[in-house]
Design an enzyme around this catalytic site. Structure first.
Site, short mmCIF file in Angstrom:
data_model
loop_
_atom_site.label_atom_id
_atom_site.label_comp_id
_atom_site.label_asym_id
_atom_site.label_seq_id
_atom_site.Cartn_x
_atom_site.Cartn_y
_atom_site.Cartn_z
N THR A 266 0.88 -1.17 0.00
CA THR A 266 0.00 0.00 0.00
C THR A 266 0.91 1.22 0.00
O THR A 266 1.49 1.56 1.03
CB THR A 266 -0.91 0.00 1.24
OG1 THR A 266 -1.62 -1.23 1.26
CG2 THR A 266 -1.89 1.16 1.19
N LYS B 94 -7.18 1.33 -3.53
CA LYS B 94 -6.76 0.71 -2.27
C LYS B 94 -6.87 1.71 -1.12
O LYS B 94 -7.40 1.40 -0.05
CB LYS B 94 -5.32 0.20 -2.41
CG LYS B 94 -4.66 -0.26 -1.12
CD LYS B 94 -5.34 -1.47 -0.49
CE LYS B 94 -4.81 -1.72 0.91
NZ LYS B 94 -5.54 -2.74 1.64
N LYS C 244 -32.00 15.21 11.45
CA LYS C 244 -32.68 15.03 12.75
C LYS C 244 -32.03 13.90 13.53
O LYS C 244 -31.68 14.03 14.71
CB LYS C 244 -34.16 14.72 12.51
CG LYS C 244 -34.89 14.25 13.75
CD LYS C 244 -36.23 13.59 13.43
CE LYS C 244 -36.10 12.38 12.57
NZ LYS C 244 -36.45 11.11 13.11
N1 LIG Z 1 -1.29 -6.49 7.31
C1 LIG Z 1 -2.39 -6.28 6.63
O1 LIG Z 1 -3.51 -6.61 7.06
C2 LIG Z 1 -2.32 -5.67 5.23
C3 LIG Z 1 -3.41 -5.84 4.35
C4 LIG Z 1 -3.34 -5.31 3.05
C5 LIG Z 1 -2.22 -4.58 2.67
N2 LIG Z 1 -1.18 -4.39 3.59
C6 LIG Z 1 -0.02 -3.63 3.12
O2 LIG Z 1 0.98 -4.56 2.73
C7 LIG Z 1 2.28 -4.05 2.99
C8 LIG Z 1 3.05 -5.02 3.91
O3 LIG Z 1 2.32 -5.12 5.12
P1 LIG Z 1 2.70 -6.23 6.22
O4 LIG Z 1 1.54 -6.29 7.15
O5 LIG Z 1 3.21 -7.46 5.56
O6 LIG Z 1 3.91 -5.46 6.96
P2 LIG Z 1 5.08 -6.10 7.85
O7 LIG Z 1 4.69 -7.42 8.41
O8 LIG Z 1 5.48 -5.00 8.79
O9 LIG Z 1 6.26 -6.34 6.79
C9 LIG Z 1 6.93 -5.26 6.23
C10 LIG Z 1 7.96 -5.76 5.23
O10 LIG Z 1 8.66 -4.62 4.71
C11 LIG Z 1 10.07 -4.81 4.94
N3 LIG Z 1 10.71 -3.50 5.11
C12 LIG Z 1 10.33 -2.46 5.89
N4 LIG Z 1 11.17 -1.40 5.74
C13 LIG Z 1 12.11 -1.80 4.84
C14 LIG Z 1 13.21 -1.16 4.25
N5 LIG Z 1 13.54 0.10 4.55
N6 LIG Z 1 13.93 -1.86 3.35
C15 LIG Z 1 13.61 -3.12 3.01
N7 LIG Z 1 12.57 -3.80 3.54
C16 LIG Z 1 11.82 -3.13 4.44
C17 LIG Z 1 10.14 -5.67 6.17
O11 LIG Z 1 11.40 -6.27 6.27
P3 LIG Z 1 11.93 -6.87 7.68
O12 LIG Z 1 11.34 -8.25 7.77
O13 LIG Z 1 13.39 -6.84 7.55
O14 LIG Z 1 11.43 -5.94 8.76
C18 LIG Z 1 9.02 -6.67 5.86
O15 LIG Z 1 9.41 -7.59 4.90
C19 LIG Z 1 2.07 -2.66 3.60
O16 LIG Z 1 2.16 -1.69 2.58
C20 LIG Z 1 0.66 -2.73 4.16
O17 LIG Z 1 0.05 -1.45 4.24
C21 LIG Z 1 -1.21 -4.93 4.83
#
Ligand SMILES: NC(=O)c1ccc[n+]([C@@H]2O[C@H](COP(=O)([O-])OP(=O)(O)OC[C@H]3O[C@@H](n4cnc5c(N)ncnc54)[C@H](OP(=O)(O)O)[C@@H]3O)[C@@H](O)[C@H]2O)c1
Length: 297
Positions: free
Chosen positions: A95, A171, A240
């Site tokens: 996202t 989204k 209302k």
């Molecule tokens: N969770 C939900 O319900 C959901 C639903 C739909 C969409 N989303 C979207 O999907 C995306 C991922 O969400 P998630 O829940 O999977 O998040 P998450 O569990 O926090 O995972 C984040 C991922 O991004 C990596 N990352 C963060 N900063 C980084 C950087 N500077 N360089 C390289 N890698 C980096 C993390 O690596 P590390 O493992 O090294 O930390 C991890 O692989 C987000 O954009 C979120 O908004 C989430």
């Protein structure tokens, strides 16, 4: 297909698992490498850099936290952009902002690479159970090439057209809807609870009347068609009722910011002479504030 997958967090890991299970050949990269272990055990190759995950792949997914993470993984040294071959596609499922999605469209196009924006709806349990809903946009041929991959992630797919960033707008609008719904639910639960109604009792009413009901669907149809007349329930009556809810909130000392906002919107509609339109004409007031003309898209 030969795929790369970058970002194995709560969402990325189950999505990558489903692509492996669909028979694709996967090379994965994650900043914290240990998180790739469950995929290595299932036959995925683990790359040392995003560029390495992209090299030789027909398509590479990114599923990273935010704009900053995507920028680093794509444009950083040894980033995806430098490893992706000509004609290969970056499928961006994180996202992220509309602006970054547009920048990715241009950067990949100027390198002879493809870009499909494919954010997803659904939480990690839905990702695990292949129940995500994917909204995809990008050049038609590239979206079609990626269709089997996107279908392997969830229960369905909506293709929005050739402008990739439209998928990011959809989204973000979807998450705005969820956030508004939670604020509305929170306000309604707080008001009823503070007035002595057990949350589980209000939940029963909610489940009987609103949840899984056609109500949201019906109002979305009316707003989409801008069909505010004849009114099933007028804006004047909406004013209302929201006013009464706010009165009850004031008596019970429950701040209801969303209800206050709604009261002012209904009041503005009535003041402009729209009191006899259906209360879903709230949608028209919002559209007008956004400079949209009736009937234009
Ligand atoms: N969770 C939900 O319900 C959901 C639903 C739909 C969409 N989303 C979207 O999907 C995306 C991922 O969400 P998630 O829940 O999977 O998040 P998450 O569990 O926090 O995972 C984040 C991922 O991004 C990596 N990352 C963060 N900063 C980084 C950087 N500077 N360089 C390289 N890698 C980096 C993390 O690596 P590390 O493992 O090294 O930390 C991890 O692989 C987000 O954009 C979120 O908004 C989430």
């Amino acid at each position: 297909m030969k795929l790369g997958f970058i970002g194995l967090g709560n969402m990325g890991l189950p999505m990558a698992k489903n692509l492996l299970a669909a028979g694709h050949e996967l090379t994965v990269w994650n900043r914290t490498q240990a998180k790739a272990a469950p995929l290595r055990d299932k036959g995925a190759r683990v790359a040392g850099t995003p560029a390495e995950a992209a090299r030789g792949a027909e398509a590479v997914f990114t599923m990273l936290s935010d704009d900053h993470a995507v920028e680093e993984a794509v444009f950083g040294s040894e980033g995806l952009h430098s490893g992706l071959g000509k004609g290969a596609v970056h499928v961006s499922s994180s996202t992220i902002s509309v602006a970054l999605s547009e920048r990715l469209t241009e950067a990949h196009a100027s390198a002879g690479q493809g870009y499909v924006s494919a954010p997803v709806f659904g939480r990690p349990d839905a990702a695990e159970a292949k129940q995500l809903w994917v909204v995809a946009a990008g050049a038609k041929a590239e979206v079609e090439r990626c269709r089997p991959l996107l279908e392997a992630l969830g229960r369905g797919l909506t293709v929005l057209g050739e402008r990739a960033s439209a998928a990011n707008v959809v989204k973000l609008s979807g998450n705005f809807l969820i956030a508004s719904m939670m604020e509305a639910l929170g306000e309604a639960f707080a008001l009823t609870r503070k007035s002595g109604v057990e949350p589980k009792v209000f939940l029963e009413v909610f489940q009987s009347v609103f949840a899984r009901s056609p109500i949201f669907e019906r109002y979305a149809q009316l707003i989409a068609a801008e069909k505010y007349s004849p009114a099933g329930f007028t804006m004047r009556l909406g004013l209302k009722d929201v006013g009464l809810a706010l009165d009850a909130g004031r008596a019970a000392e429950v701040p209801m910011p969303l209800a206050s906002l709604l009261r002012d919107s209904f009041l503005s509609g009535v003041a402009q002479g729209h009191g006899d339109l259906d209360w879903s004409a709230l949608g028209a007031l919002v559209a007008e504030r956004a400079g949209l003309k009736r009937g234009s898209s």
